[in-house]
Design a protein around this motif. Structure first.
Motif, PDB file in Angstrom:
ATOM      1  N   VAL A 142       1.024  -1.283  -0.192  1.00 43.95           N
ATOM      2  CA  VAL A 142      -0.144   0.174  -0.134  1.00 43.95           C
ATOM      3  C   VAL A 142       1.162   1.397   0.041  1.00 43.95           C
ATOM      4  CG1 VAL A 142      -2.026   1.307   1.317  1.00 43.95           C
ATOM      5  CG2 VAL A 142      -1.981  -1.180   1.129  1.00 43.95           C
ATOM      6  N   GLY A 143       2.072   0.875   0.880  1.00 41.96           N
ATOM      7  CA  GLY A 143       2.846   2.324   1.024  1.00 41.96           C
ATOM      8  C   GLY A 143       3.549   2.347  -0.338  1.00 41.96           C
ATOM      9  N   ALA A 144       3.745   1.660  -0.699  1.00 42.92           N
ATOM     10  CA  ALA A 144       4.481   1.704  -2.071  1.00 42.92           C
ATOM     11  C   ALA A 144       3.959   2.572  -3.605  1.00 42.92           C
ATOM     12  CB  ALA A 144       4.822   0.373  -2.773  1.00 42.92           C
ATOM     13  N   VAL A 145       2.856   1.749  -3.216  1.00 38.32           N
ATOM     14  CA  VAL A 145       1.329   2.617  -4.490  1.00 38.32           C
ATOM     15  C   VAL A 145       1.357   3.469  -3.850  1.00 38.32           C
ATOM     16  CG1 VAL A 145      -1.018   1.838  -5.237  1.00 38.32           C
ATOM     17  CG2 VAL A 145       0.132   0.412  -5.050  1.00 38.32           C
ATOM     18  N   VAL A 146       0.660   3.875  -2.639  1.00 33.62           N
ATOM     19  CA  VAL A 146       0.876   5.903  -2.707  1.00 33.62           C
ATOM     20  C   VAL A 146       1.975   6.826  -2.571  1.00 33.62           C
ATOM     21  CG1 VAL A 146       0.379   7.530  -0.768  1.00 33.62           C
ATOM     22  CG2 VAL A 146      -1.502   4.897  -0.756  1.00 33.62           C
ATOM     23  N   GLY A 147       3.331   6.129  -2.171  1.00 29.99           N
ATOM     24  CA  GLY A 147       3.762   6.631  -2.744  1.00 29.99           C
ATOM     25  C   GLY A 147       4.322   7.102  -4.578  1.00 29.99           C
ATOM     26  N   LEU A 148       4.538   5.544  -5.441  1.00 30.41           N
ATOM     27  CA  LEU A 148       4.269   5.902  -6.688  1.00 30.41           C
ATOM     28  C   LEU A 148       3.042   6.828  -7.815  1.00 30.41           C
ATOM     29  CD1 LEU A 148       3.966   2.677  -8.090  1.00 30.41           C
ATOM     30  CD2 LEU A 148       6.073   4.058  -8.119  1.00 30.41           C
ATOM     31  N   ILE A 149       2.033   7.204  -6.360  1.00 30.27           N
ATOM     32  CA  ILE A 149       0.768   7.892  -6.621  1.00 30.27           C
ATOM     33  C   ILE A 149       1.564   9.971  -6.061  1.00 30.27           C
ATOM     34  CG2 ILE A 149      -1.081   8.740  -5.982  1.00 30.27           C
ATOM     35  CD1 ILE A 149      -1.950   6.241  -5.303  1.00 30.27           C
ATOM     36  N   PHE A 150       2.216  10.240  -5.055  1.00 31.10           N
ATOM     37  CA  PHE A 150       2.399  10.881  -5.018  1.00 31.10           C
ATOM     38  C   PHE A 150       3.860  11.849  -6.357  1.00 31.10           C
ATOM     39  CE2 PHE A 150       0.531  10.417  -0.843  1.00 31.10           C
ATOM     40  CZ  PHE A 150       0.506  12.010  -0.356  1.00 31.10           C
ATOM     41  N   GLN A 151       4.890  10.389  -6.207  1.00 31.17           N
ATOM     42  CA  GLN A 151       5.678  11.203  -6.991  1.00 31.17           C
ATOM     43  C   GLN A 151       5.612  11.748  -8.732  1.00 31.17           C
ATOM     44  OE1 GLN A 151       8.423   7.451  -8.490  1.00 31.17           O
ATOM     45  NE2 GLN A 151       9.329   8.011  -6.532  1.00 31.17           N
ATOM     46  N   ALA A 152       3.911  11.034  -8.844  1.00 31.41           N
ATOM     47  CA  ALA A 152       3.410  11.590  -9.541  1.00 31.41           C
ATOM     48  C   ALA A 152       2.398  12.754 -10.346  1.00 31.41           C
ATOM     49  CB  ALA A 152       1.894  10.403 -10.898  1.00 31.41           C
ATOM     50  N   LEU A 153       2.348  13.139  -8.196  1.00 33.02           N
ATOM     51  CA  LEU A 153       1.453  14.047  -8.468  1.00 33.02           C
ATOM     52  C   LEU A 153       2.874  15.780  -7.737  1.00 33.02           C
ATOM     53  CD1 LEU A 153      -0.814  13.515  -5.240  1.00 33.02           C
ATOM     54  CD2 LEU A 153      -1.273  14.708  -7.720  1.00 33.02           C
ATOM     55  N   GLU A 154       3.618  14.900  -8.089  1.00 30.00           N
ATOM     56  CA  GLU A 154       4.861  15.892  -7.819  1.00 30.00           C
ATOM     57  C   GLU A 154       5.484  16.185  -9.009  1.00 30.00           C
ATOM     58  OE1 GLU A 154       7.797  13.761  -5.314  1.00 30.00           O
ATOM     59  OE2 GLU A 154       6.840  13.835  -3.407  1.00 30.00           O
ATOM     60  N   SER A 155       5.625  15.339 -10.164  1.00 27.65           N
ATOM     61  CA  SER A 155       5.792  16.303 -11.442  1.00 27.65           C
ATOM     62  C   SER A 155       4.756  16.712 -11.993  1.00 27.65           C
ATOM     63  CB  SER A 155       5.749  14.406 -11.947  1.00 27.65           C
ATOM     64  OG  SER A 155       4.506  14.265 -12.480  1.00 27.65           O
ATOM     65  N   GLN A 156       4.178  17.003 -11.551  1.00 27.89           N
ATOM     66  CA  GLN A 156       2.487  18.096 -12.008  1.00 27.89           C
ATOM     67  C   GLN A 156       3.482  19.415 -11.583  1.00 27.89           C
ATOM     68  OE1 GLN A 156       0.685  16.963 -14.051  1.00 27.89           O
ATOM     69  NE2 GLN A 156       1.545  14.695 -14.260  1.00 27.89           N
ATOM     70  N   ASP A 157       2.730  20.690 -12.248  1.00 31.48           N
ATOM     71  CA  ASP A 157       3.849  21.758 -12.119  1.00 31.48           C
ATOM     72  C   ASP A 157       1.877  22.774 -11.831  1.00 31.48           C
ATOM     73  OD1 ASP A 157       6.472  21.389 -12.324  1.00 31.48           O
ATOM     74  OD2 ASP A 157       6.249  21.846 -14.840  1.00 31.48           O
ATOM     75  N   GLY A 158       2.394  23.334 -11.263  1.00 30.68           N
ATOM     76  CA  GLY A 158       1.208  24.442 -11.041  1.00 30.68           C
ATOM     77  C   GLY A 158       0.729  25.062  -9.923  1.00 30.68           C
ATOM     78  N   TRP A 159       0.072  26.033  -9.281  1.00 31.00           N
ATOM     79  CA  TRP A 159      -0.631  25.739  -7.960  1.00 31.00           C
ATOM     80  C   TRP A 159      -1.084  24.899  -7.488  1.00 31.00           C
ATOM     81  CZ3 TRP A 159       1.564  29.224  -4.329  1.00 31.00           C
ATOM     82  CH2 TRP A 159       2.601  30.106  -4.992  1.00 31.00           C
ATOM     83  N   GLY A 160      -2.196  24.685  -8.327  1.00 32.38           N
ATOM     84  CA  GLY A 160      -3.106  23.764  -8.105  1.00 32.38           C
ATOM     85  C   GLY A 160      -2.386  22.010  -8.050  1.00 32.38           C
ATOM     86  N   ALA A 161      -1.865  22.090  -8.795  1.00 35.73           N
ATOM     87  CA  ALA A 161      -1.230  20.343  -8.562  1.00 35.73           C
ATOM     88  C   ALA A 161      -0.205  20.294  -6.963  1.00 35.73           C
ATOM     89  CB  ALA A 161       0.109  20.644  -8.843  1.00 35.73           C
ATOM     90  N   GLN A 162       0.013  21.489  -6.168  1.00 32.93           N
ATOM     91  CA  GLN A 162       0.701  21.610  -5.468  1.00 32.93           C
ATOM     92  C   GLN A 162      -0.466  21.878  -4.514  1.00 32.93           C
ATOM     93  OE1 GLN A 162       3.288  25.733  -5.618  1.00 32.93           O
ATOM     94  NE2 GLN A 162       4.643  25.149  -6.930  1.00 32.93           N
ATOM     95  N   ILE A 163      -1.406  22.820  -4.520  1.00 31.17           N
ATOM     96  CA  ILE A 163      -1.960  21.853  -3.695  1.00 31.17           C
ATOM     97  C   ILE A 163      -2.759  20.864  -3.203  1.00 31.17           C
ATOM     98  CG2 ILE A 163      -4.794  23.232  -3.318  1.00 31.17           C
ATOM     99  CD1 ILE A 163      -4.364  25.522  -3.828  1.00 31.17           C
ATOM    100  N   VAL A 164      -2.777  19.997  -4.622  1.00 33.04           N
ATOM    101  CA  VAL A 164      -3.682  18.459  -4.584  1.00 33.04           C
ATOM    102  C   VAL A 164      -2.777  17.711  -3.653  1.00 33.04           C
ATOM    103  CG1 VAL A 164      -3.366  16.795  -5.873  1.00 33.04           C
ATOM    104  CG2 VAL A 164      -4.784  18.502  -6.493  1.00 33.04           C
ATOM    105  N   ARG A 165      -1.235  18.548  -3.588  1.00 35.08           N
ATOM    106  CA  ARG A 165       0.027  17.691  -2.689  1.00 35.08           C
ATOM    107  C   ARG A 165       0.092  17.920  -1.540  1.00 35.08           C
ATOM    108  NH1 ARG A 165       3.309  18.954  -7.432  1.00 35.08           N
ATOM    109  NH2 ARG A 165       4.009  20.501  -5.881  1.00 35.08           N
TER     110      ARG A 165
END
Length: 317
Positions: A142-165
Motif C-alpha cells: 500500500v505504501g509503495a502504491v501511494v508513494g508512486l501516486i505522490f511521485q506522479a503528483l510531484e511531477s505536475q507543475d502549477g499552483w493547483g498541483a501544489q495544493i493537491v499535493r
C-alpha cells in the motif's frame, strides 16, 4: 467555546509529548529500535546504490547486444527505461515502507508492554512485530502504491498541483497516524487497520496534532541549533570556512542522526499512549498528572474496533 476545546486538545497533546520524553529518559534502551532501523536503512541504501550501478551497466550491455541483433528505436529504449524506473521505484518504496513499519511495530510493541507493566526486551519487541509480518508486508505494498501516486503528483507543475499535493499529504498523514499501533495491537488486516486508524484520529485529532507539534518542536529546534553552530557559524564567522567545516560537518550529521532517533522513539511512545487512551479511555500510569477530562470525547472500548471483532486472521487483507 469551540476554540477553547481545540486549545485544550492541543495542550493535552503537548503534555503527552512532554511526558513521552520523560519515559524515554527512563527507558533509554528503546532508542535501540530506531538506531537499528537507521543502520539498516543506511546499509540498504548502500546496497541499493551498488545494485543500481551494476544494473545500469548490465542494461547498457543488454541494449547494445539487442541493438547489434535488431534495430531498436529510441522510443522503445525510453519506454523500457521508464518501465524499469517505475518498477525500481515501487520496489524501493515497498522495502522502505515494510522495513520502517517493522521496526516501528517492534518499538510500539515494547512500549505497549511497558505501559501494561509487562516484561519486555528487544527480542520481545521484534517477536511482537514478527507476529504482524503479513499485515506489515501488505502495508508495504500500500505504501509503495501511494508513494508512486505522490511521485506522479510531484511531477505536475502549477499552483493547483501544489495544493493537491499538500491536501493529499495532510490527508495521508491523518489517515495513517495510528496505523502502527493498530496493526500491532488489533491484529487485523490492512483494510481494517486503516479504517481503525482513521476512526481513532477522528476522535483524537487535536491531541494527535499536539503530540506531533510537541515532539517536533523539541527535536527541530535542537536540530536547527546544531546546524547553526556546526555549519552556519563557520560559514558566517570564519574567513576560511572550509578549514573549520572539515571538522564540524561529520559531528553535525551524527548529532542530527541522534536527534532523528530521539524523535522517532518519542513519537512512538506518545502515539502508543494516545492510542491506549483512545481505546481504553485511560492514559498509561507513566502519564499521571495529565487530565484526560479536558478532552470532550466518549470512552471507547477497544473491542469496538473492527479489527478486534471482524474474525480475520492477523495479516489478512
Amino acid at each position: 467555546m469551540v476554540l477553547q476545546s481545540v486549545f485544550a486538545r492541543f495542550r493535552t497533546g503537548f503534555q503527552i509529548a512532554k511526558a513521552s520524553f520523560g519515559v524515554l529518559r527512563r527507558e533509554k534502551w528503546l532508542l535501540v529500535f530506531p538506531l537499528l532501523y537507521g543502520l539498516t536503512w543506511t546499509a540498504g541504501l548502500a546496497l541499493l546504490l551498488a545494485g543500481l550501478f551494476v544494473a545500469l551497466i548490465g542494461v547498457g550491455f543488454g541494449l547494445d547486444a539487442v541493438d547489434q541483433i535488431a534495430s531498436v528505436s529510441d522510443g522503445t529504449v525510453d519506454g523500457v527505461a521508464q518501465v524499469a524506473m517505475i518498477a525500481l521505484s515501487f520496489l524501493v518504496m515497498f522495502v522502505a515502507t515494510a522495513v520502517a513499519t517493522f521496526f516501528s511495530a517492534a518499538l510500539v510493541h515494547s512500549v505497549g508492554s511497558l505501559f501494561h507493566d509487562e516484561s519486555t526486551s528487544l527480542r520481545a519487541g521484534f517477536a511482537g512485530a514478527w507476529e504482524s509480518r503479513r499485515t506489515i508486508l501488505a502495508w508495504g505494498v500500500v505504501g509503495a502504491v501511494v508513494g508512486l501516486i505522490f511521485q506522479a503528483l510531484e511531477s505536475q507543475d502549477g499552483w493547483g498541483a501544489q495544493i493537491v499535493r499538500a491536501i493529499a499529504g495532510a490527508a495521508w498523514f491523518m489517515m495513517t497516524f495510528f496505523i502502527v499501533p493498530v496493526i500491532v495491537f488489533q491484529g487485523g488486516g490492512v483494510r481494517d487497520s486503516l479504517r481503525d486508524s482513521v476512526s481513532l484520529f477522528r476522535e483524537t485529532w487535536g491531541e494527535a496534532g499536539g503530540v506531533s507539534l510537541g515532539v517536533g518542536l523539541v527535536t527541530v529546534t535542537l536540530g536547527a541549533l546544531v546546524v547553526a553552530v556546526g555549519i552556519g557559524a563557520p560559514l558566517l564567522l570564519v574567513a576560511n570556512p572550509g578549514s573549520v567545516l572539515v571538522y564540524t560537518v561529520v559531528p553535525t550529521v551524527l548529532l542530527l542522526g541522534a536527534l532523528a532517533v530521539v524523535h522517532i522513539a518519542a513519537t512512538a511512545i506518545a502515539k502508543t499512549a494516545l492510542y491506549q487512551y483512545a481505546t481504553d479511555g485511560e492514559l498509561p500510569p507513566e502519564f499521571e498528572g495529565i487530565d484526560p477530562d479536558a478532552i470532550v470525547k466518549r470512552k471507547r472500548d477497544s473491542s469496538e474496533l473492527t479489527g478486534a471483532s471482524s474474525g480475520q486472521r492477523p495479516g489478512q487483507i
